[in-house]
Write an enzyme that holds these catalytic residues in place. Structure first.
Site: not given
Length: 263
Positions: A144, A157
């Site tokens: 990501s 995350y």
């Protein structure tokens, strides 16, 4: 330049029932690959049927090693091999660091780090010489842009997606050194208006970081030189490229697909 033609190759896509994973499965099939969608959600079966009768679905909890073994075995048996693995399944739970819950930390670690590691383990074992597929191939992990920027509300995350980057590079090195014939790369998607992306925008607004979800999205666009959010097709095309012969001399790399946000 080598055209992107995956005819005759088989692919396993985790988290392929919806969102980015579904788009990646569609793009791989569009390039000629036969695709096995793997997901914990039973709706993945309908996604696979929409691709066509030659494609398939297998139930997979990426945190369960026995389930991985079964998924790879079924893919090879049903599709005739395993040439491409896309470790896409992931989970994001928004929280300020001061409020983060142990259970949420554990869930993100389990799905994003453990799940990707097990995928690498079973993918490499299947694709390497002597494996059940045994003809080499390509693994693409989905990290990501969160691994490359400091965006508030997603600390854990971000940490797990940074781990995906490191796993990718070490796996690529091991594969090369041991002669597995498997290239391992990852992509860094930017924010995409999928259910997860919209949920993130709502969540960071909900914990007071932005006035509204629209303001959160606006902040992301403001940080993105391309001036827009990503689309699922942007991410899917990058995965197809890394899985193809057009990327035959690329391994151990992280490809930003974020409109410049993480530069």
């Amino acid at each position: 330049m080598t055209s992107i033609d995956l005819t005759g190759r088989t692919a396993l896509v985790t988290g392929g029932a919806q969102g980015l994973g579904e788009a990646m499965a569609i793009a791989l099939a569009g390039a000629g690959a036969t695709v096995m969608i793997a997901d914990i959600q039973d709706s993945g079966e309908q996604t696979a049927k929409a691709l066509g009768p030659e494609h398939g679905f297998v139930k997979l909890d990426v945190t369960d090693e026995a389930a991985w073994d079964a998924a790879v075995t079924q893919t090879v048996a049903q599709l005739g091999g395993l040439d491409i693995l896309v470790n896409n399944a992931g989970v994001e739970i928004t929280s300020l660091i001061t409020e983060v819950q142990v259970a949420d930390i554990q869930k993100m670690l389990d799905v994003n780090v453990l799940g990707t590691t097990l995928g690498l383990k079973h993918g490499l074992r299947a694709m390497r010489p002597g494996g059940v597929a045994g003809r080499g191939g390509a693994i693409v992990n989905v990290a990501s842009v969160a691994a490359t920027i400091a965006f508030p509300g997603i600390a854990v995350y971000s940490a797990t997606k940074s781990a995906v980057d490191r796993l990718t590079r070490v796996a690529a090195m091991e594969s090369g050194k041991l002669g597995y014939g498997v290239r391992v790369n990852c992509v860094y998607p930017g924010l995409v208006p999928t259910a997860m992306g919209i949920g993130l925008a709502n969540d960071v607004a909900g914990i007071g970081l932005f006035e509204s979800a629209e303001a959160a999205v606006g902040a992301v666009v403001e940080l993105t030189p391309a001036g827009r959010l990503g689309q699922v097709e942007d991410m899917a095309d990058a995965v197809v490229f890394l899985a193809s012969d057009a990327a035959r001399f690329i391994t151990g790399a992280g490809l930003p697909v974020d409109g410049g946000m993480g530069m």
